[in-house]
Every structure is written in C-alpha cells, then in structure tokens.
Design a protein around this motif. Sequence first.
Motif, short mmCIF file in Angstrom:
data_model
loop_
_atom_site.label_atom_id
_atom_site.label_comp_id
_atom_site.label_asym_id
_atom_site.label_seq_id
_atom_site.Cartn_x
_atom_site.Cartn_y
_atom_site.Cartn_z
N UNK A 118 6.44 -5.01 -6.14
CA UNK A 118 5.33 -5.96 -6.05
C UNK A 118 4.06 -5.15 -5.77
N UNK A 119 3.13 -5.20 -6.70
CA UNK A 119 1.95 -4.34 -6.55
C UNK A 119 1.11 -4.74 -5.34
N UNK A 120 1.15 -6.02 -4.98
CA UNK A 120 0.44 -6.46 -3.78
C UNK A 120 0.98 -5.78 -2.53
N UNK A 121 2.30 -5.67 -2.49
CA UNK A 121 2.92 -5.00 -1.33
C UNK A 121 2.60 -3.50 -1.32
N UNK A 122 2.55 -2.91 -2.51
CA UNK A 122 2.20 -1.48 -2.60
C UNK A 122 0.78 -1.28 -2.08
N UNK A 123 -0.09 -2.14 -2.51
CA UNK A 123 -1.49 -2.04 -2.11
C UNK A 123 -1.64 -2.21 -0.60
N UNK A 124 -0.93 -3.19 -0.05
CA UNK A 124 -1.00 -3.43 1.39
C UNK A 124 -0.52 -2.19 2.15
N UNK A 125 0.53 -1.59 1.64
CA UNK A 125 1.08 -0.39 2.27
C UNK A 125 0.08 0.76 2.22
#
Length: 347
Positions: A118-125
């Motif tokens: 999930x790119x959103x989760x990658x970004x958040x990380x």
Amino acid sequence: MIVERHEFSSDNVAPICPEAWAALEEANTHYAPSYGEDRWTARACDRVREIFEIDCDVYFVFTGTVANALALAQLCKSFQSVICHRHSHIQTDECGAPEFFTGGSKLLLVGGEDGKIDTGQVEALLNRQNEPHSHKPGAISISQATEFGTVYSRDVIAEVADLARTHQLFLHMDGARFANAIASLNCAPKAITWEAGVDVLCFGGTKNGAAVGEFVIFFDKKISREFDYRAKQAGHLGSKMRFLAASWLGLLTGDAWLRNAQHANDAARRLADGLRKEAGIKNVFSVEANAVFVSMEERLASGLHARGWRFYKFIEPDVYRLMCSWATTDRAISDFVGDVSSISLNK
Ligand SMILES: *Cc1c(COP(=O)(O)O)cnc(C)c1O
C-alpha cells in the motif's frame, strides 16, 4: 515422457521443460571455458538485453533467495532498511538471507491488499522514520507476480517508483514469477521494469521451466559496480555456469518463457473457473498469474490429500494455494475439480 503427478504444490515441482532440456543437451556436447566465460552465458545475457531492450548488467546465481539477498546487499548499506510487504518472500521465506547478506539491513513491513504494498503506508513510514536512532531507508522491494498470485499494474509500479525516487531509494523487484506477470499484463518487459523506474530485477527461471538458475539484472550499470565480487564471495560464480545459461537460453530463444508462463496462467484460470462453477468454491485473490488461492474446510483438504493430491495451506486458518506450471495438464485440472465435487457432495 513425463509421469503425471497429482501436483499443485508449487511450480518448481514440475520437470525441466523440453526447450530447456534440449538446450542443456546441446551444451553438453562440448568442452567450454568455465566461470561464465563461455558462449552460452554470453548469449543468454545478450538475449536478456534484447528482451529488455536495454544495455543492462546481467548475472547468474543459483537461487531466487540469493538473487534477492545479493541484489539488496548491493543496494543497501548495513544501516539501511528495505521496505517490503509483510507477506513478501524476502520476509517470510528466505531465512534472513537479505538481512545476512546486507550485513544487518532491517526489513520494514507494510501491508496492502492482495499481497501488493500500500503506497500510502509506505509514504507514512517514510515520513516517520528517518534518523540515526531508527535506520535509513535504502530500498523498496516489490514482488511481481506477488506471493498471492496477483500482479502489479504498470501504473502502480510507476507510483511506487516515484515514491522511491522522491525519497532517494532504490526499487528492487523480486521476479521469481516475472514471466507470469508479463504473460498476464501482455506488455513489453521494459514497461514494468526500467521504464517504470525499477533499478534491479531478480528474474526467475526455475519456476518457469529451467533446470536451475536466476538472473540478477541491473538496469543501471553504475549500481552493479563490483557485484561480480559479491556474487563470487557468496559462492555464486558457477564454474559450470554454461549449464545455468543453457537452460535459460532454451527458455529465452523462441519465447518458450512466455509460452510456459501463459500456459501456467491459463491453467490457473481454468482451475479457478472449474472450482467456482462445478464445486462452488471461490478464489480468495483474483487469479492474475499461475496461483489459485481457495479456502477449504479441513475435511475437504484432507480428503484431497488422501486421494494423492499435493498442495498445502498457505494462510491460516484455512486458505490453501494451488499452483500451476508449464506442465499442468487439462486432465489434472478436471480430475482435481471432480474430486473436489465428489468429496464435497459426500457429506
Ligand atoms: C520461489 C520464490 C523465490 C525464490 O526461491 P528459491 O527457492 O530461493 O529459488 C523468491 N521470490 C518469490 C516470490 C518466490 O516465489
């Protein structure tokens, strides 16, 4: 003549395909230079450059695990980390090889539907973690096809690559089933690799029909600097490399690699259709490559095992994986569906 088995446990239980076997036989009629200085290795690497339409750096190693681990070691320093899906092969099935060969790089796990990050989760990380007390993100790793038999679209790969570029990370692709993804998307190999922003691809041949051997492909030659030393130190400079190369050459000459992948993908689709229509069993993930995941009651699974079918549970509590290969026959599919129906009816 292949003795057919009741086999859906993996694509690497299938034999070597005829094209790879013929190429091995041909290579076996000669003396040849060792350690990759032979003409089969040169031709296989040239063929990779042709297929990917770029002058890339290409290396042979023996397994997909070491391909991933050495590629990541090339991309990351020991204090850097690799972002990957929590169900990725590098996390669940490689015995810490990426951590070992990188000398300590931490795998940072994210979730995401259908085995895709999930790119959103990658970004958040990435927005959260980046200071000496944690670690320095060095790469994102995605699997194409994924562990769940799904396939990333070109656009999503480009989106992940964008994220990687913005944060100055490398993008690694675990392509143990890359051929299945290409057959599924019906696109040029460059479209979902270097053109989309992938830096390194581990391109698997074993599950496609080769005897043994995987490619590590660096699309940017600056990144591959001294990789030959890294591979040799790990024990992956084969002295009879020509036999890894020959079996690959059998796949890559005349597009057997794509036909094999297409056959496996078609078999999976037919298996999923049969199970749905004739036994009312739906696939858990959409069937985009050569795997079918279904949830089964224990009674059904053990009944099938008792009849000699081989496959195993992939996700607790009840999701089983059925994997097709270049060698899967119509007969195996219809017999399996028939057995599922008859065991299900026999309540
Ligand atoms: C099979 C597989 C590998 C490599 O496996 P080896 O057994 O080490 O050759 C890597 N990644 C994925 C996604 C795989 O399915």
